[in-house]
Structure formats: structure tokens, C-alpha cells
Design an enzyme around this catalytic site. Sequence first.
Site, PDB file in Angstrom:
ATOM      1  CD  GLU A  75      -2.606   1.275  -0.022  1.00 52.28           C
ATOM      2  OE1 GLU A  75      -3.296   0.336  -0.455  1.00 52.28           O
ATOM      3  OE2 GLU A  75      -2.486   2.344  -0.651  1.00 52.28           O
TER       4      GLU A  75
ATOM      5  CB  CYS B  79       5.882   3.676   7.259  1.00 49.42           C
ATOM      6  SG  CYS B  79       4.431   2.731   7.733  1.00 49.42           S
TER       7      CYS B  79
ATOM      8  CE  LYS C 269       5.018   0.917   1.707  1.00 54.89           C
ATOM      9  NZ  LYS C 269       4.215   2.108   1.483  1.00 54.89           N
TER      10      LYS C 269
HETATM   11  P1  NAD Z   1      -1.968  -0.332  12.705  1.00 49.31           P
HETATM   12  O1  NAD Z   1      -1.165  -0.639  13.899  1.00 49.31           O
HETATM   13  O2  NAD Z   1      -2.750   0.929  12.621  1.00 49.31           O
HETATM   14  O3  NAD Z   1      -3.000  -1.529  12.444  1.00 49.31           O
HETATM   15  C1  NAD Z   1      -2.665  -2.875  12.534  1.00 49.31           C
HETATM   16  C2  NAD Z   1      -3.822  -3.621  13.199  1.00 49.31           C
HETATM   17  O4  NAD Z   1      -3.587  -5.035  13.107  1.00 49.31           O
HETATM   18  C3  NAD Z   1      -3.999  -3.320  14.693  1.00 49.31           C
HETATM   19  O5  NAD Z   1      -5.289  -2.795  14.914  1.00 49.31           O
HETATM   20  C4  NAD Z   1      -3.791  -4.685  15.369  1.00 49.31           C
HETATM   21  O6  NAD Z   1      -4.650  -4.880  16.491  1.00 49.31           O
HETATM   22  C5  NAD Z   1      -4.148  -5.634  14.260  1.00 49.31           C
HETATM   23  N1  NAD Z   1      -3.578  -6.989  14.430  1.00 49.31           N
HETATM   24  C6  NAD Z   1      -2.301  -7.333  14.710  1.00 49.31           C
HETATM   25  N2  NAD Z   1      -2.176  -8.664  14.733  1.00 49.31           N
HETATM   26  C7  NAD Z   1      -3.399  -9.194  14.482  1.00 49.31           C
HETATM   27  C8  NAD Z   1      -3.894 -10.523  14.364  1.00 49.31           C
HETATM   28  N3  NAD Z   1      -3.091 -11.579  14.489  1.00 49.31           N
HETATM   29  N4  NAD Z   1      -5.200 -10.686  14.085  1.00 49.31           N
HETATM   30  C9  NAD Z   1      -6.022  -9.613  13.941  1.00 49.31           C
HETATM   31  N5  NAD Z   1      -5.600  -8.334  14.032  1.00 49.31           N
HETATM   32  C10 NAD Z   1      -4.303  -8.129  14.300  1.00 49.31           C
HETATM   33  O7  NAD Z   1      -0.945  -0.428  11.473  1.00 49.31           O
HETATM   34  P2  NAD Z   1      -1.064   0.310  10.053  1.00 49.31           P
HETATM   35  O8  NAD Z   1      -0.560   1.693  10.144  1.00 49.31           O
HETATM   36  O9  NAD Z   1      -2.405   0.044   9.468  1.00 49.31           O
HETATM   37  O10 NAD Z   1       0.042  -0.509   9.231  1.00 49.31           O
HETATM   38  C11 NAD Z   1      -0.175  -1.831   8.822  1.00 49.31           C
HETATM   39  C12 NAD Z   1       0.889  -2.213   7.812  1.00 49.31           C
HETATM   40  O11 NAD Z   1       0.759  -1.395   6.647  1.00 49.31           O
HETATM   41  C13 NAD Z   1       2.324  -2.020   8.288  1.00 49.31           C
HETATM   42  O12 NAD Z   1       3.112  -3.054   7.736  1.00 49.31           O
HETATM   43  C14 NAD Z   1       2.723  -0.706   7.670  1.00 49.31           C
HETATM   44  O13 NAD Z   1       4.117  -0.639   7.426  1.00 49.31           O
HETATM   45  C15 NAD Z   1       1.984  -0.721   6.367  1.00 49.31           C
HETATM   46  N6  NAD Z   1       1.667   0.606   5.813  1.00 49.31           N
HETATM   47  C16 NAD Z   1       1.210   1.605   6.615  1.00 49.31           C
HETATM   48  C17 NAD Z   1       0.853   2.834   6.073  1.00 49.31           C
HETATM   49  C18 NAD Z   1       0.351   3.958   6.925  1.00 49.31           C
HETATM   50  O14 NAD Z   1       0.175   5.044   6.401  1.00 49.31           O
HETATM   51  N7  NAD Z   1       0.106   3.790   8.192  1.00 49.31           N
HETATM   52  C19 NAD Z   1       0.934   3.026   4.689  1.00 49.31           C
HETATM   53  C20 NAD Z   1       1.382   1.971   3.890  1.00 49.31           C
HETATM   54  C21 NAD Z   1       1.740   0.763   4.463  1.00 49.31           C
HETATM   55  C1  UGA Z   2       4.547   7.639   3.660  1.00 50.26           C
HETATM   56  C2  UGA Z   2       4.578   7.567   2.139  1.00 50.26           C
HETATM   57  O1  UGA Z   2       4.403   8.877   1.587  1.00 50.26           O
HETATM   58  C3  UGA Z   2       3.475   6.649   1.621  1.00 50.26           C
HETATM   59  O2  UGA Z   2       3.580   6.508   0.204  1.00 50.26           O
HETATM   60  C4  UGA Z   2       3.621   5.275   2.290  1.00 50.26           C
HETATM   61  O3  UGA Z   2       2.561   4.421   1.883  1.00 50.26           O
HETATM   62  C5  UGA Z   2       3.587   5.433   3.796  1.00 50.26           C
HETATM   63  O4  UGA Z   2       4.651   6.336   4.206  1.00 50.26           O
HETATM   64  C6  UGA Z   2       3.823   4.166   4.525  1.00 50.26           C
HETATM   65  O5  UGA Z   2       4.392   3.233   3.998  1.00 50.26           O
HETATM   66  O6  UGA Z   2       3.439   4.182   5.688  1.00 50.26           O
HETATM   67  P1  UGA Z   2       3.089   8.949   5.456  1.00 50.26           P
HETATM   68  O7  UGA Z   2       4.183   8.571   6.390  1.00 50.26           O
HETATM   69  O8  UGA Z   2       1.694   8.695   5.844  1.00 50.26           O
HETATM   70  O9  UGA Z   2       3.315   8.233   4.037  1.00 50.26           O
HETATM   71  O10 UGA Z   2       3.185  10.525   5.156  1.00 50.26           O
HETATM   72  P2  UGA Z   2       4.195  11.416   4.281  1.00 50.26           P
HETATM   73  O11 UGA Z   2       3.403  12.422   3.571  1.00 50.26           O
HETATM   74  O12 UGA Z   2       5.102  10.589   3.469  1.00 50.26           O
HETATM   75  O13 UGA Z   2       5.026  12.186   5.397  1.00 50.26           O
HETATM   76  C7  UGA Z   2       5.965  11.510   6.213  1.00 50.26           C
HETATM   77  C8  UGA Z   2       6.727  12.506   7.059  1.00 50.26           C
HETATM   78  O14 UGA Z   2       7.601  13.293   6.252  1.00 50.26           O
HETATM   79  C9  UGA Z   2       5.820  13.509   7.782  1.00 50.26           C
HETATM   80  O15 UGA Z   2       6.328  13.743   9.068  1.00 50.26           O
HETATM   81  C10 UGA Z   2       5.936  14.746   6.924  1.00 50.26           C
HETATM   82  O16 UGA Z   2       5.666  15.909   7.623  1.00 50.26           O
HETATM   83  C11 UGA Z   2       7.382  14.670   6.482  1.00 50.26           C
HETATM   84  N1  UGA Z   2       7.673  15.403   5.226  1.00 50.26           N
HETATM   85  C12 UGA Z   2       7.059  15.059   4.079  1.00 50.26           C
HETATM   86  C13 UGA Z   2       8.607  16.425   5.238  1.00 50.26           C
HETATM   87  O17 UGA Z   2       9.190  16.765   6.276  1.00 50.26           O
HETATM   88  N2  UGA Z   2       8.886  17.092   4.069  1.00 50.26           N
HETATM   89  C14 UGA Z   2       8.280  16.755   2.886  1.00 50.26           C
HETATM   90  O18 UGA Z   2       8.587  17.400   1.857  1.00 50.26           O
HETATM   91  C15 UGA Z   2       7.349  15.717   2.897  1.00 50.26           C
END
Ligand code: NAD
Ligand code: UGA
Length: 463
Positions: free
Chosen positions: A162, A277, A221
Amino acid sequence: MKITKICCIGAGYVGGPTMAVIAQKCPEIQVTVVDLNEERIAAWNDEDINNIPIYEPGLDKVVAEARGRNLFFSTDVEKAIDEAQIIFISVNTPTKTYGKGKGMAADLKYIELCARQIARVAKDNKIVVEKSTLPVRTAEAIKSILDNTGNGVQFQILSNPEFLAEGTAVQDLLNPDRILIGGDTTPEGQKAIQALIEVYSNWVPADKILTTNVWSSELSKLTANAFLAQRISSINAMSELCEKTGADVNEVAKAIGMDSRIGSKFLKASVGFGGSCFQKDILNLVYIAKSYGLNEVADYWEQVIIMNDHQKRRFSNNIVQTLYNTVSDKKITFLGWAFKKDTNDTRESAAIYVADDLINENAKIAVYDPKVSRKKVLADLDYLQTRTASTNADNVLSFDNPYDACKNSHAIAVLTEWDEFIQYDWQKIYDSMQKPAFVFDGRNILNGPALEAIGFVYQGIGS
Ligand code: NAD
Ligand code: UGA
């Protein structure tokens, strides 16, 4: 294969919004999002749509449209696995805090638990989709668990990372730059890829759906996040040089960003990147490179983190130095605590580390963030284990109004780029503060000359 039922394990920042959009765009598919966390599931099911657990612009409308129609949130993980043809794994993959790879490697225990549960429950063939961000070659481990502990049914593993960013999750999901699907090159693998393509084709144009082998997808990713974070550390490195030389980092960013090969996005100098992340994924990349003996590759990427830590520390040091080398018992107001605007997520927010440094100097931190509660702020500080919870509570003051937060304060530090900060009555704030009144703009969002005209001592990043 016609997909009619999808399950997603993990109702967090990724699972919730991603599945809500799939459900909205594919009304004929039943989408069930499951989680072990009962409180979180209850919040997703809350009748008052304002109480869903994640704040993202536009998410409430998407959930309101699909919830109860073909979008369901539940704690009954086994039932959802049993019924679904496609199972997304969207659980957290934090940095390990123990054992081998502590502080670097991704902790895959939640992923493994999911795999074992799927294997135990599944009574017919399933497509298992890695939605979480995972080390390259994790699919191999998942496959081994599924094939060795399952009930003799066939599993296909796809990688479908994602790329949404928080704060713009709904827009990113509705109009993705690309959808990446990695799968086996075997005919069964290709059939599984096709099934997932058909789901996304309900709203994503075909030319934006990219297929690769599993390993390329997993590694893409981590690479994408490393490149994005590297741009921020690069411009932040330049910000320090700008401060010494009289150059202005905003002007430099604009000048280089107009080169179409460099591009203008992700060049905003700041107090440092946060979020759950970037750091986790780069540390993981560094760990993987080291585990293959690629020390130069590891060192290259680790520098992105080192620079980011330096930028946060530099910001807090500068506050202390500018306030005549002592912040002891001074009120320092933080505007913003979230790691970026338009989210209530605070994971790895720069604000946490800056506050921790300043509390070490006996400062009183007054926090105002439009979406973050006092409970969250204190939990973030307690998590660092720098001092007792009661000392943190004594040193952090919380406000639900920015003007009260700024009253009598010695300095304001802007930690998050919330739009509303720009609109404040800065004269009123100035009048209520101790003098000289300092503003440290960690996001370069305020109008420095206008603040200086009011009487503030204003310092941005990199100018
Ligand atoms: P999160 O902590 O918000 O959500 C994860 C959820 O999974 C929690 O609610 C937890 O209770 C649940 N969980 C864990 N183990 C479980 C199990 N065995 N059965 C059922 N539920 C279970 O995490 P997130 O931010 O959604 O991130 C999830 C993944 O996606 C991570 O690998 C992260 O790196 C990736 N990711 C996050 C973002 C982002 O913007 N947060 C963007 C892209 C990718
Ligand atoms: C980032 C990536 O942008 C997503 O594509 C990815 O899916 C995600 O991580 C993930 O894997 O979790 P996110 O962390 O939600 O998304 O937000 P960003 O917009 O990337 O910002 C990350 C951090 O960098 C923030 O603290 C933001 O303020 C900072 N940032 C961003 C800067 O300081 N300068 C910039 O020019 C851009």
C-alpha cells in the site's frame, strides 16, 4: 474466479481505509475487516460516524456509504477467514524491540500468527495478499507456514503493498499513482493476480495496475519509502547549510524542484520526518542489506535516519540556545503534535523527541493539536521511558484552544503543518506572550516577515 468475499486482517490505518474504498467501489463484494482489538472494532462500528478510530479527510463518508451494506467490521477473525476467497494481511510490522535484529529488523510475529491462523481455518483454496510492508522474501516464509500447517488446500501468495499517505489516504486510494501486484509466475499465480486485478479494475485504470514477481513487489515498497525519506533528509541537510551561508532552503528547493528530473514534491525542509513507516522501513532495509553482507548499501541508507535524528535534535538544541541557554521552568508552546497535518496519528512524530529533549531541560511543554488528545501525548512520552509517567504529566500542559496554549509562553514551536495555524490572530498571541516572544517554525508555514513586523523573533528551518 469471481470474487464475492474479501477479508482483511488488521483494522488499522491501512486496513480500515483501504477496505472501505474497496467496499465503496465494489458493492457486489462483501468486505469484512477483522481485528483482535475489540475497542478498535467497536469504534469502527460506532453509530456516530465521527467516532471511527481514524481521522482521514473524506473517510467518514466512504464508511457511512458502505458500512452495513457490504462493509463489515468484526472481531470474529476465523469466520471471516473461512468465508473469504481473498484474505488481505494488513497487520502492523513494527521494528523489533528484542532479540536478534533488535532496533532494526521488522518484527514479523503478527504476520506469522495470521499465517498460522489462516492455515488452520481455511477449508478451501485462498488467495493471501500481503498488504503490510514486509521484508523482501517474506512471502516465502508465509508460504512455508501455510503449506506445512494447512488442511491440504492451495494457497497463492500475492504482494500488494500500500502506498497511501496518511492525511490523504482516501484521495490516494481513489486515484492511486499505481497498484502494484506481485505474484508467482506459475499459471496458478497468474490466475490469482488476475483475480486481484479484477477487484481493482472497478475503479483503477488498467495502465495503472502493474504486475511483477513477488520479490520485486516486496522490495519496491521498501525502496519507495527509502527514496521518499531520502529526499527529506537531503533537503534537511541543505537546510543546515543554508542557515550558515545566507541561502534560503525554500528558494533552493524551488530552484532545484523546477528541474523536471528532480521534481518539486517532497522537498519541504522540516523539523524531521515522522510517521510509523519511514524510519521502520529504512531500518529494515538496512538490516536486510547487512544480512547479505552489503555493508556499503546498509551505510548509505542508514545515513537517511542519522540525518533525520540530527534534524530533530538540532531543532530542540536551537530552542534552548536561543532562549539564553535555559528553558528551565519556561513555558514552551507546541502547535501540533501529529506527525503531519490532517491525521490524528502521532507515531514517531518529531514533536515527541523535541518535547523529550526540552523536558530534560526542565521546560514546561504546552501542547495544542486539533486532533490529538492529552492522553495520546502522554502515552507517546511515556513510551520513551526517559522519566516517570508522573514527571511527564507534570511537565506537559494540554489545551483545547491555541490562544490559551500560547498565553504567557516564552516561545512557540510549530511541529505540525496544520493549515489553521496560519490563520491565527498572531497579534493577539503576541500580546499574551512573555517578551521577547519567539517563534520556531519547524514547518516553514508561517509568514516570517509578518510575524517580525508584529514583534516576534521568528526562526524558520533553513533560512
Ligand atoms: P496499525 O497498527 O494501525 O493496524 C494494525 C492492526 O492489526 C492493529 O489494529 C492490530 O490490532 C491488528 N492486528 C495485529 N495482529 C493481528 C492478528 N493476528 N489478528 C487480527 N488483528 C491483528 O498499522 P497500520 O498503520 O495500518 O500498518 C499496517 C501495515 O501497513 C504495516 O506493515 C505498515 O508498514 C503498512 N503501511 C502503513 C501505512 C500507513 O500510512 N500507516 C501506509 C502503507 C503501508
Ligand atoms: C509515507 C509515504 O508517503 C506513503 O507513500 C507510504 O505508503 C507510507 O509512508 C507508509 O508506507 O506508511 P506517510 O508517512 O503517511 O506516508 O506521510 P508522508 O506524507 O510521506 O510524510 C511523512 C513525514 O515526512 C511527515 O512527518 C511529513 O511531515 C514529512 N515530510 C514530508 C517532510 O518533512 N517534508 C516533505 O517534503 C514531505
